[in-house]
Write a protein that holds these residues in place. Structure first.
Motif, PDB file in Angstrom:
ATOM      1  N   LEU A  81      36.557  38.309  35.774  1.00  0.00           N
ATOM      2  CA  LEU A  81      36.700  38.685  34.375  1.00  0.00           C
ATOM      3  C   LEU A  81      36.775  40.190  34.150  1.00  0.00           C
ATOM      4  O   LEU A  81      36.899  40.642  33.008  1.00  0.00           O
ATOM      5  N   VAL A  82      36.703  40.981  35.208  1.00  0.00           N
ATOM      6  CA  VAL A  82      36.821  42.433  35.065  1.00  0.00           C
ATOM      7  C   VAL A  82      38.231  42.774  34.589  1.00  0.00           C
ATOM      8  O   VAL A  82      39.228  42.320  35.157  1.00  0.00           O
ATOM      9  N   ASP A  83      38.330  43.575  33.541  1.00  0.00           N
ATOM     10  CA  ASP A  83      39.621  43.944  32.947  1.00  0.00           C
ATOM     11  C   ASP A  83      40.201  45.134  33.715  1.00  0.00           C
ATOM     12  O   ASP A  83      39.949  46.299  33.384  1.00  0.00           O
ATOM     13  N   LEU A  84      40.996  44.838  34.735  1.00  0.00           N
ATOM     14  CA  LEU A  84      41.537  45.896  35.590  1.00  0.00           C
ATOM     15  C   LEU A  84      42.515  46.785  34.828  1.00  0.00           C
ATOM     16  O   LEU A  84      42.437  48.017  34.908  1.00  0.00           O
ATOM     17  N   GLU A  85      43.444  46.187  34.091  1.00  0.00           N
ATOM     18  CA  GLU A  85      44.453  46.979  33.392  1.00  0.00           C
ATOM     19  C   GLU A  85      43.829  47.784  32.259  1.00  0.00           C
ATOM     20  O   GLU A  85      44.188  48.944  32.039  1.00  0.00           O
TER      21      GLU A  85
END
Length: 309
Positions: free
Chosen positions: A118-122
């Protein structure tokens, strides 16, 4: 007379081994087993669970991506993976040399969920690009618990002076950080409103006369149209408007300086704004005289010291 037969008293003769016929091969001996190190059941269980969680994490990432985080199904799957041990516990930063690391850590750990899928990379990358120092960034996961931030830093190219402030800028004029007067780095100084946006054109201009570049102390963007170059020896060179005319004028000035050593002779200002003219201004201080210069190949005019160009 009855003959008695003693059963089992004599061993049966062994059958003769058949000779190998043509076209047949002898069977290869069975391979020898190599002894292996003993593996405990606990080790096997740990490896099995690690493989299971890795597959689960991959599925969680796929589900979250397919359903669009933070939709309920993807979020639930991602959180389950995080509870299984695949959650962000550390951030590894690469590429930083000048920028402070604390803001980068703050952005990396600012997540709605620390579960790896769930980490928002973008989103993390976009927030990092808002920092002046960051030219580009790449953010990716390293299972089981590490978020890697790889940054490409901008390189300082000049100092921009405007509104009584000094700001470090890169080759494209992007502001990087404020500069204190007593700690100014050894970089060219660009002066004037929007002068930072012209840093690229200034670099291209100076590239045409590389022998003069180390002698230039600063450049002033005048009227949003043209450059005045100030040399370390104190002289100012007024260049014409337009990148191409300014480049040709600077190349011509470099050629004249090689022939007559214009710089460091006590002159005050050189004006090349008028095509085909080279106007020189000398000091107006009492006792000042016009230096004895050899006539350059270009047409030149020595300006009256009392007259302003």
């Amino acid at each position: 007379m009855t003959a008695k037969i003693a059963r089992g008293s004599q061993a049966r003769p062994k059958p003769k081994a058949k000779s190998a016929g043509r076209g047949t091969s002898k069977k290869a001996p069975p391979p020898k087993l190599i002894d292996s190190l003993p593996v405990s059941g606990d080790t096997v269980r740990r490896v099995s669970w690690l493989i299971f969680f890795a597959v689960l994490a991959a599925l969680g990432v796929a589900v979250a991506s397919a359903f669009g985080v933070p939709q309920m199904a993807g979020t639930a799957a991602g959180e389950a993976v995080g509870e299984a041990g695949f959650a962000v516990k550390q951030v590894e930063i690469k590429g930083l040399k000048r920028m402070d690391r604390l803001p980068v850590y703050a952005v990396a750990f600012d997540q709605q969920s620390m579960a790896m899928p769930l980490v928002d990379l973008e989103g993390t990358r976009e927030r990092l690009l808002r920092f002046g120092w960051v030219e580009d960034a790449r953010v990716y996961r390293r299972l089981p618990d590490t978020l890697v931030v790889d940054i490409v830093e901008r390189k300082p190219a000049a100092i921009w002076q405007h509104s009584q402030r000094l700001m470090l800028i890169d080759r494209e004029g992007v502001p990087l950080e404020p500069v204190k007067l007593h700690a100014m780095p050894d970089l060219p100084l660009v002066i004037g409103p929007a002068a930072n946006r012209q840093a690229g054109s200034l670099n291209r201009l100076l590239a045409g006369a590389p022998e003069l570049k180390p002698m230039i102390e600063g450049a002033t963007w005048v009227g949003g149209r043209r450059w005045d170059l100030r040399f370390q020896s104190g002289e100012v060179l007024a260049l014409p408007e337009g990148e191409d005319p300014a480049r040709r004028a600077l190349v011509r000035f470099a050629r004249m300086d090689r022939a007559t050593h214009l710089l460091g002779r006590g002159l005050v200002r050189f004006d090349m704004r008028i095509p085909g003219k080279f106007i020189v201004r000398v000091s107006s201080e009492p006792g000042s005289t016009v230096p004895d210069l050899e006539a350059p190949t270009d047409s030149s005019t020595v300006q009256d010291p009392a007259k302003t160009i």
